[in-house]
Design an enzyme around this catalytic site. Structure first.
Site, PDB file in Angstrom:
ATOM      1  N   LYS A 289       0.823  -1.215   0.000  1.00 22.54           N
ATOM      2  CA  LYS A 289       0.000   0.000   0.000  1.00 22.54           C
ATOM      3  C   LYS A 289       0.859   1.268   0.000  1.00 22.54           C
ATOM      4  O   LYS A 289       0.533   2.236  -0.691  1.00 22.54           O
ATOM      5  CB  LYS A 289      -0.941  -0.021   1.209  1.00 22.54           C
ATOM      6  CG  LYS A 289      -1.853   1.178   1.311  1.00 22.54           C
ATOM      7  CD  LYS A 289      -3.021   0.897   2.229  1.00 22.54           C
ATOM      8  CE  LYS A 289      -2.581   0.638   3.663  1.00 22.54           C
ATOM      9  NZ  LYS A 289      -2.253   1.826   4.427  1.00 22.54           N
TER      10      LYS A 289
ATOM     11  N   ARG B 227      12.283 -10.481   4.703  1.00 22.58           N
ATOM     12  CA  ARG B 227      12.647  -9.084   4.929  1.00 22.58           C
ATOM     13  C   ARG B 227      13.673  -8.970   6.052  1.00 22.58           C
ATOM     14  O   ARG B 227      13.452  -9.450   7.159  1.00 22.58           O
ATOM     15  CB  ARG B 227      11.362  -8.325   5.302  1.00 22.58           C
ATOM     16  CG  ARG B 227      11.528  -6.852   5.471  1.00 22.58           C
ATOM     17  CD  ARG B 227      10.275  -6.124   5.143  1.00 22.58           C
ATOM     18  NE  ARG B 227       9.308  -6.153   6.243  1.00 22.58           N
ATOM     19  CZ  ARG B 227       8.159  -5.480   6.206  1.00 22.58           C
ATOM     20  NH1 ARG B 227       7.845  -4.774   5.153  1.00 22.58           N
ATOM     21  NH2 ARG B 227       7.338  -5.549   7.226  1.00 22.58           N
TER      22      ARG B 227
ATOM     23  N   ARG C  44      -1.462 -10.612  12.514  1.00 22.51           N
ATOM     24  CA  ARG C  44      -1.729  -9.208  12.150  1.00 22.51           C
ATOM     25  C   ARG C  44      -2.684  -9.138  10.966  1.00 22.51           C
ATOM     26  O   ARG C  44      -3.548  -8.275  10.905  1.00 22.51           O
ATOM     27  CB  ARG C  44      -0.419  -8.490  11.801  1.00 22.51           C
ATOM     28  CG  ARG C  44       0.347  -8.000  13.021  1.00 22.51           C
ATOM     29  CD  ARG C  44       1.777  -7.678  12.693  1.00 22.51           C
ATOM     30  NE  ARG C  44       1.952  -6.521  11.842  1.00 22.51           N
ATOM     31  CZ  ARG C  44       3.049  -6.293  11.119  1.00 22.51           C
ATOM     32  NH1 ARG C  44       4.046  -7.138  11.141  1.00 22.51           N
ATOM     33  NH2 ARG C  44       3.134  -5.212  10.392  1.00 22.51           N
TER      34      ARG C  44
END
Ligand code: ADP
Length: 222
Positions: free
Chosen positions: A18, A126, A170
């Site tokens: 996003k 990541r 999450r």
């Protein structure tokens, strides 16, 4: 160039891309980016009353009360005036969505739809250099030396909340929170889904959508 004001809401799960898509919309279409999270953090930094009030909630990772966020967003929308804008991180509750409806007419809700397993996989790869915030991704943006920051050679770490189980949680929390908001906008026929596994797949769809929309808007004005 003649163009109508366009007011969009962008929705997307954590790590759905996003942020990148929002930045491209700003760069390409000149939309003003309105993010209550950013405004709240800035207020916190500047030690404003609002910032002090919000801090207790933000630190706990819970939503700031609706009235506070609504006041802040409506103020910002007023300041923006006659420009296209994009709301990012708002609304997060149906109360906020309803209230927004009374403040301004939203033209579209862009819903980024990335499969959860893709997001979990992405976050798994990541790695972060904590002192600088530099982010590396195994597979497409790897460090030159595995586990080491390119510039300093210091060690890279993974964020605790980037662990697959935590990310899954999450994502679930996000879905549960946003379901009623999405329902609200579906009832108003405002939702367009942009489905894909990567930003490279999603961005061209978003770009075309906004190009078409702003074209129609210009034709209306002419
Ligand atoms: P994140 O994506 O990690 O939630 P944000 O920058 O969007 O990051 O938000 C940071 C914090 O700011 C949230 O945890 C919440 O406390 C507050 N916040 C942001 N947007 C809203 C909102 N629309 N309603 C209530 N609280 C919000």
């Amino acid at each position: 160039m003649l163009s109508k004001i366009f007011r969009a809401v962008i929705l997307g799960a954590p790590a759905s891309g996003k942020g990148t898509i929002s930045k491209r919309i700003v760069d390409k279409f000149g939309f003003v980016h309105i993010s209550p999270g950013d405004i709240l953090r800035l207020n916190e930094l500047n030690g404003t009353e609002l910032g002090k009030k919000a801090k207790t909630y933000i630190d706990q990772g819970i939503l700031v009360p609706d009235d506070l966020v609504i006041k802040l967003v409506s103020g910002r929308i007023n300041e923006v005036g006659n420009k296209s804008y994009m709301l990012d991180g708002f609304p997060r509750t149906v109360v906020q969505a309803r209230k927004l409806n009374t403040i301004d007419n939203i033209d579209a809700v862009l819903n980024l739809d990335v499969p959860h397993e893709v997001i979990i996989d992405r976050v798994r790869g990541r790695w972060i250099h904590l002192p600088s915030g530099r982010v590396y991704n195994i597979g497409f943006n790897e460090p030159k030396v595995p586990g080491k920051d390119d510039l300093t050679g210091e060690k890279l770490v993974q964020r605790d909340d980037d662990q697959p189980e935590v990310v899954a949680k999450r994502l679930q929390v996000y879905e549960e929170m946003m379901k009623p908001v999405l329902e609200f906008y579906k009832q108003h026929n405002l939702v367009t889904n942009f489905k894909g596994n990567t930003t490279a797949e999603i961005w061209p769809q978003v770009e075309k959508f906004l190009q078409d929309k702003t074209k129609t808007a210009v034709a209306h004005c002419a």
